[in-house]
Design a protein around this motif. Structure first.
Motif, PDB file in Angstrom:
ATOM      1  N   THR A   1       0.830  -1.209   0.000  1.00 49.52           N
ATOM      2  CA  THR A   1       0.000   0.000   0.000  1.00 49.52           C
ATOM      3  C   THR A   1       0.858   1.250   0.000  1.00 49.52           C
ATOM      4  OG1 THR A   1      -1.775  -1.132   1.201  1.00 49.52           O
ATOM      5  CG2 THR A   1      -1.776   1.281   1.252  1.00 49.52           C
ATOM      6  N   THR A   2       1.881   1.248   0.837  1.00 49.15           N
ATOM      7  CA  THR A   2       2.768   2.409   0.929  1.00 49.15           C
ATOM      8  C   THR A   2       3.561   2.600  -0.356  1.00 49.15           C
ATOM      9  OG1 THR A   2       2.982   2.008   3.314  1.00 49.15           O
ATOM     10  CG2 THR A   2       4.547   3.527   2.321  1.00 49.15           C
ATOM     11  N   GLN A   3       3.956   1.512  -0.984  1.00 47.57           N
ATOM     12  CA  GLN A   3       4.672   1.602  -2.254  1.00 47.57           C
ATOM     13  C   GLN A   3       3.830   2.313  -3.304  1.00 47.57           C
ATOM     14  OE1 GLN A   3       5.881  -2.335  -3.437  1.00 47.57           O
ATOM     15  NE2 GLN A   3       7.787  -2.273  -2.271  1.00 47.57           N
ATOM     16  N   LYS A   4       2.520   1.983  -3.334  1.00 46.65           N
ATOM     17  CA  LYS A   4       1.638   2.642  -4.311  1.00 46.65           C
ATOM     18  C   LYS A   4       1.514   4.137  -3.990  1.00 46.65           C
ATOM     19  CE  LYS A   4      -2.897   2.363  -6.530  1.00 46.65           C
ATOM     20  NZ  LYS A   4      -2.989   3.836  -6.580  1.00 46.65           N
ATOM     21  N   GLU A   5       1.353   4.469  -2.721  1.00 41.28           N
ATOM     22  CA  GLU A   5       1.251   5.873  -2.319  1.00 41.28           C
ATOM     23  C   GLU A   5       2.524   6.626  -2.690  1.00 41.28           C
ATOM     24  OE1 GLU A   5       0.586   5.709   1.839  1.00 41.28           O
ATOM     25  OE2 GLU A   5      -1.528   5.119   1.695  1.00 41.28           O
ATOM     26  N   TYR A   6       3.656   5.989  -2.427  1.00 35.62           N
ATOM     27  CA  TYR A   6       4.941   6.625  -2.702  1.00 35.62           C
ATOM     28  C   TYR A   6       5.155   6.800  -4.204  1.00 35.62           C
ATOM     29  CZ  TYR A   6       9.900   7.695  -2.085  1.00 35.62           C
ATOM     30  OH  TYR A   6      11.130   8.323  -2.085  1.00 35.62           O
ATOM     31  N   ALA A   7       4.751   5.813  -4.982  1.00 33.72           N
ATOM     32  CA  ALA A   7       4.872   5.912  -6.436  1.00 33.72           C
ATOM     33  C   ALA A   7       4.011   7.050  -6.973  1.00 33.72           C
ATOM     34  CB  ALA A   7       4.472   4.588  -7.082  1.00 33.72           C
ATOM     35  N   ASP A   8       2.811   7.208  -6.416  1.00 38.65           N
ATOM     36  CA  ASP A   8       1.932   8.297  -6.828  1.00 38.65           C
ATOM     37  C   ASP A   8       2.558   9.651  -6.492  1.00 38.65           C
ATOM     38  OD1 ASP A   8       0.089   6.508  -7.778  1.00 38.65           O
ATOM     39  OD2 ASP A   8      -1.206   6.583  -6.003  1.00 38.65           O
ATOM     40  N   LEU A   9       3.158   9.730  -5.309  1.00 38.30           N
ATOM     41  CA  LEU A   9       3.796  10.978  -4.878  1.00 38.30           C
ATOM     42  C   LEU A   9       4.937  11.344  -5.825  1.00 38.30           C
ATOM     43  CD1 LEU A   9       4.742  12.076  -1.310  1.00 38.30           C
ATOM     44  CD2 LEU A   9       6.498  12.060  -3.075  1.00 38.30           C
ATOM     45  N   LYS A  10       5.773  10.365  -6.166  1.00 34.80           N
ATOM     46  CA  LYS A  10       6.909  10.633  -7.050  1.00 34.80           C
ATOM     47  C   LYS A  10       6.436  11.020  -8.459  1.00 34.80           C
ATOM     48  CE  LYS A  10      10.662   8.295  -6.890  1.00 34.80           C
ATOM     49  NZ  LYS A  10      11.656   7.202  -6.983  1.00 34.80           N
ATOM     50  N   ALA A  11       5.332  10.420  -8.892  1.00 30.84           N
ATOM     51  CA  ALA A  11       4.780  10.772 -10.196  1.00 30.84           C
ATOM     52  C   ALA A  11       4.296  12.221 -10.198  1.00 30.84           C
ATOM     53  CB  ALA A  11       3.647   9.828 -10.563  1.00 30.84           C
ATOM     54  N   LYS A  12       3.640  12.628  -9.115  1.00 32.31           N
ATOM     55  CA  LYS A  12       3.177  14.010  -9.007  1.00 32.31           C
ATOM     56  C   LYS A  12       4.357  14.969  -8.977  1.00 32.31           C
ATOM     57  CE  LYS A  12      -1.075  12.900  -6.441  1.00 32.31           C
ATOM     58  NZ  LYS A  12      -1.751  12.995  -5.116  1.00 32.31           N
ATOM     59  N   LEU A  13       5.407  14.582  -8.244  1.00 34.75           N
ATOM     60  CA  LEU A  13       6.607  15.423  -8.173  1.00 34.75           C
ATOM     61  C   LEU A  13       7.241  15.588  -9.553  1.00 34.75           C
ATOM     62  CD1 LEU A  13       8.652  14.555  -4.947  1.00 34.75           C
ATOM     63  CD2 LEU A  13       7.987  16.825  -5.771  1.00 34.75           C
ATOM     64  N   ALA A  14       7.339  14.484 -10.278  1.00 34.08           N
ATOM     65  CA  ALA A  14       7.936  14.529 -11.617  1.00 34.08           C
ATOM     66  C   ALA A  14       7.121  15.421 -12.538  1.00 34.08           C
ATOM     67  CB  ALA A  14       8.033  13.119 -12.182  1.00 34.08           C
ATOM     68  N   SER A  15       5.796  15.313 -12.452  1.00 33.31           N
ATOM     69  CA  SER A  15       4.918  16.113 -13.296  1.00 33.31           C
ATOM     70  C   SER A  15       5.044  17.601 -12.972  1.00 33.31           C
ATOM     71  CB  SER A  15       3.467  15.659 -13.118  1.00 33.31           C
ATOM     72  OG  SER A  15       2.588  16.469 -13.864  1.00 33.31           O
ATOM     73  N   LEU A  16       5.055  17.932 -11.688  1.00 39.40           N
ATOM     74  CA  LEU A  16       5.156  19.335 -11.274  1.00 39.40           C
ATOM     75  C   LEU A  16       6.512  19.927 -11.644  1.00 39.40           C
ATOM     76  CD1 LEU A  16       3.448  19.202  -7.759  1.00 39.40           C
ATOM     77  CD2 LEU A  16       2.598  20.393  -9.787  1.00 39.40           C
ATOM     78  N   THR A  17       7.565  19.141 -11.473  1.00 40.78           N
ATOM     79  CA  THR A  17       8.905  19.622 -11.805  1.00 40.78           C
ATOM     80  C   THR A  17       9.015  19.903 -13.301  1.00 40.78           C
ATOM     81  OG1 THR A  17       9.867  18.341  -9.991  1.00 40.78           O
ATOM     82  CG2 THR A  17      11.370  19.081 -11.716  1.00 40.78           C
ATOM     83  N   THR A  18       8.452  19.015 -14.102  1.00 39.34           N
ATOM     84  CA  THR A  18       8.454  19.221 -15.552  1.00 39.34           C
ATOM     85  C   THR A  18       7.653  20.466 -15.922  1.00 39.34           C
ATOM     86  OG1 THR A  18       8.656  16.847 -15.985  1.00 39.34           O
ATOM     87  CG2 THR A  18       7.798  18.216 -17.770  1.00 39.34           C
TER      88      THR A  18
END
Length: 231
Positions: A35-52
């Motif tokens: 569960t935490t892995q999925k949450e963390y993956a979502d967080l990193k995806a959001k970070l990547a999108s915002l940084t771009t």
């Protein structure tokens, strides 16, 4: 633990490589539950999108912002810069005899360095330092705020209080406090050099009988530093 066991047969470089790979897996969330892995993956995806998005906003401002000038406004600028500004005007379908300075480094930095027009240097410098917030639809302030919030949450997943602490774990400095100590030390030395250079610029201006309202400003620095070096 076994990687540090002499029986492992690993030399120091191999041990370091194993530690690096292990840390990368840890930082990717390998030790989290599903569960935490999925949450963390979502967080990193959001970070990547915002940084771009942040970077794209800066690039868009560099591309779209323009100062339209006449030939007489280009006084002091070398021929190469004049030609580049003319080509930029042609590319943007400007009228004959017009020149364009954008926030592209290849245009704005030499313009700040050579332009004799202090008012135009100020205009260019202020726009240059506000890239990413020149258009309300591309305001990077809100994006930066979201990035900072997500970075703090990312750090907390790894048991750190701040993103700075998280970033320093595998760096030579090890702690944010050590980083700040280094930066403060560099800042003190750099300020001494900057103050010395400012004094040289001010002396040059005075010797040439110029009066600058407000003294040497950020948009004057490159211009007069170049003249001092050439004197």
């Amino acid at each position: 633990q076994s990687r540090n066991d002499p029986a492992s047969g690993l030399n120091s470089e191999q041990i370091r490589l194993v530690e690096r790979i292990h840390l990368d897996f840890e930082r990717a969330g390998a030790s989290f539950d599903e569960t935490t892995q999925k949450e963390y993956a979502d967080l990193k995806a959001k970070l990547a999108s915002l940084t771009t998005q942040f970077q794209q906003n800066v690039m868009k401002d560099e591309e779209t912002y323009e100062i339209v000038l006449k030939k007489e406004d280009m006084t002091g600028c070398p021929d190469g810069l004049v030609e580049a500004a003319h080509q930029a005007a042609v590319d943007r379908n400007k009228a004959d005899g017009e020149y364009v300075i954008t926030l592209s480094r290849s245009l704005v930095e030499p313009f700040l360095t050579f332009s004799d027009r202090r008012d135009l240097r100020e205009q260019a410098w202020r726009a240059w330092t506000r890239r990413g917030e020149l258009d309300p639809e591309r305001d990077n302030l809100a994006i930066a705020t979201d990035i900072l919030k997500l970075r703090k949450k990312q750090a907390e997943y790894h048991g750190c209080k701040t993103f700075a602490e998280y970033q320093c774990l595998d760096r030579m400095a090890k702690t944010p406090e050590n980083v700040m100590e280094l930066l403060e030390n560099v800042w003190r030395r750099a300020k001494v050099c900057a103050d010395k250079e400012r004094k040289a610029l001010e002396e040059f201006v005075a010797e040439n009988g110029e009066e600058l309202e407000g003294g040497i400003m950020p948009w004057d620095w490159r211009y007069y530093a170049t003249k001092v070096r050439a004197a």
